[in-house]
Scaffold this motif. Sequence first.
Motif, PDB file in Angstrom:
ATOM      1  N   LEU A   1     -17.763  20.622  42.611  1.00 21.18           N
ATOM      2  CA  LEU A   1     -18.234  19.315  43.078  1.00 21.18           C
ATOM      3  C   LEU A   1     -17.087  18.515  43.677  1.00 21.18           C
ATOM      4  O   LEU A   1     -17.223  17.871  44.725  1.00 21.18           O
ATOM      5  CB  LEU A   1     -18.866  18.539  41.915  1.00 21.18           C
TER       6      LEU A   1
ATOM      7  N   CYS B   1     -23.984  19.779  46.774  1.00 19.00           N
ATOM      8  CA  CYS B   1     -24.712  20.139  45.552  1.00 19.00           C
ATOM      9  C   CYS B   1     -24.123  21.427  45.002  1.00 19.00           C
ATOM     10  O   CYS B   1     -23.806  22.344  45.768  1.00 19.00           O
ATOM     11  CB  CYS B   1     -26.201  20.333  45.852  1.00 19.00           C
TER      12      CYS B   1
ATOM     13  N   THR C   1     -25.468  20.158  35.042  1.00 14.14           N
ATOM     14  CA  THR C   1     -25.241  18.992  35.896  1.00 14.14           C
ATOM     15  C   THR C   1     -25.207  17.708  35.063  1.00 14.14           C
ATOM     16  O   THR C   1     -24.421  16.798  35.343  1.00 14.14           O
ATOM     17  CB  THR C   1     -26.333  18.916  36.985  1.00 14.14           C
TER      18      THR C   1
ATOM     19  N   VAL D   1     -21.540  13.742  41.593  1.00 10.17           N
ATOM     20  CA  VAL D   1     -22.824  14.433  41.745  1.00 10.17           C
ATOM     21  C   VAL D   1     -23.681  13.679  42.766  1.00 10.17           C
ATOM     22  O   VAL D   1     -24.134  12.568  42.501  1.00 10.17           O
ATOM     23  CB  VAL D   1     -23.564  14.511  40.394  1.00 10.17           C
TER      24      VAL D   1
END
Lengths: 263, 471
Positions: free
Chosen positions: B209, B226, B234, B244
């Motif tokens: 990420l 993503c 997540t 995120v």
Amino acid sequence: MTGPGPAATGPDPAVTGPDPAGLPPDPWAALRSLTRARVALGRAGDALPTARELEFRVAHAAARDAVHAPLDPAVLRAALPGREVLEVHSAAPDRATYLQRPDLGRRLAEGTALPPTGADLAVVLADGLSPRAVHEHGPGLATALLDRLPGWSVAPLVVASQARVALGDAIGAALGVRAVVVLIGERPGLSAADSLGAYLTWDPRPGRVDAERNCVSNVRPPHGLTHEQAAATLAALLTAARELGASGVALKDEGPALPAGAG
Amino acid sequence: MTVRRATVGGHTHEFPSLVELLAKASPARSGDVLAGCAAGSAAERVAAQTVLADLPLATFLDEQVVGYDEDDVTRLVLDTHDRAAFAPVAALTVGEFRDRLLQWAAAGDEAAISALAPGLTPEMVAAVSKLMRTADLVAVGRRTRVVTALRGTLGLPGRLASRLQPNHPTDDPLGVTASVLDGLLHGCGDAVVGINPATDSPARTVELLELLDAVIRRYEIPTQSCVLAHVTTTLRALEAGAPVDLVFQSVAGTQPANRSFGVTLDLLAEARAGALELGRGTVGRNVMYFETGQGSALSAGAHLGVGGRPVDQQTLEARAYGVARHFAPLLVNTVVGFIGPEYLYDGRQVLRAGLEDHFCGKLLGLPMGVDVCYTNHAEVDGDDTDTLTLLLGAAGCTFVIAVPGADDVMLHYQSLSFTDVLTARQVLGLRPAPEFEAWLARMGLLGDDGRVRELAADAPAARELLAAARP
């Protein structure tokens, strides 16, 4: 066929310029060196250049042929001199049915007769999704494995056509063995069409689930595991399974660690 | 339970339940044969379609395919059904509904079609799709408008976006970066830059990420990233303060299938709230990304409906969209050829499924994309993916997925290449998402004709981007 070669098309002169950033002579080659992915292929208009397109087709053709070339039991017999070999067929009569009906690939063809042996172990050489993998690595791995199990009584080797992993449960039950190892061709990818997997199941009988098996995958020297490496792992797993009286998740927890990528 | 029957060719075919009626009306595919619910003959299939055409659309509000008491997907769909939105078609049969949709599509009445979504159930949409031919699915799909946004706007007319999928067998940062840059240089990545991680470790997810976020910020790219880890992973990344943009999850059309994925509706709501709280959007607030695919419920043994009867895989797929739409996603895509030939055997079945999924998702209000893909044991090749891609472009598909050279070296399957996206845009006159298109122009990546230029490595834009791949 592995990665792509150099880009086939020339640069757009309208957007070239000097190189104050001090890049290496061919930055596209530098990009390609960072990954096995097919990057920096160049373009022919908005499509791939012919050479890159044909490289892709070569890899896909190898994978397709690996799926569809039939298993040849004579090849396996010739590579296993002095060993008794039985031949069986799953309930899937042909390749098209096999690919669409995994349930039939897990059952023996009607009328199949196998002799009860009461042996410790059966080894099955199964075509799976790559008969080529079994041709190339099945006999070598079977021989290396049996050489490492001198104290085990072994049923005749079984060559199985249109077979899924779970066909080993039916074969093992019919032979009356305590354990079955199924050596089976794995689904071909573009980079590897000859990868063999080995699945160990203790007390095989129809209805066993995947969590009750142990797997050693990517047997494919020289790029993957060698026959000797895979045989050593399998022999250790079999020994541990015999002590535990089980295979699968329980064995993985208590038994020897599998080599990286073998799970 | 009502037994319904039709006579075709002098033989009367009976369908003892809605479950069987839908299954037998479904165009042929291997997964329904495997499940034991496919029509036994061409005549039985068309008999089922004949019965289905005369069925009032409202039947699906009273008679369930998967039981209300047993399944939370059914409850979600029926409890949130909007009767006012349903009103314009409430009196129609399934066959009349097909006719009405085609009339609206021909007249270009996007508003009438698109306003139906909250009033339609997955079963209604699956049912009408079974009466439609390829061109019907394209014609109505193209007039169903679903627009979503986070840092770019997706689903506008005349646009085809792409997910840039830079997968790497070991998640190597430079290897991933190389694929990201190659995709950007091909004008891909406007839907999302989305990695399938090689492992589901929370630490690795956070690393990836941060890597993608750094590239997006360095070049000020109006897109989103993503890492397609499990929703629970997540959630941990969110707790760790990771950047995120989108919460990803695979979803399916029954409660037990979702359970087999380790997903509940509450978990999805919790993750969505976490991502919304970060406020990372600039032009919108859609923060979810879902993947689906025909056959996923059957492969989990979670495909049974009322009376323990097997439900056909296309109806179950539409039910997965009933889950997805509840969470206002930025992106949804079916992974149409990934699961294998026991579900979709050949190019013909993959083509049909891809167009059905796009149509059903759009009609239910989803920003529907497709991973046009295949495995090597299916009877599918690049010619088939070209056909589906061009038809999806004509159908107004929100986005497709592209990987370097069509070869995913981590998941070991073939999707589209970056050049396939360029070809579809060129042939059909489609453009990238507007914010991303403006960025491409700023970077010097667009020619005067609006096409993505082929750059020399020492062109300024290439030089600037390739600098990110140096250790």
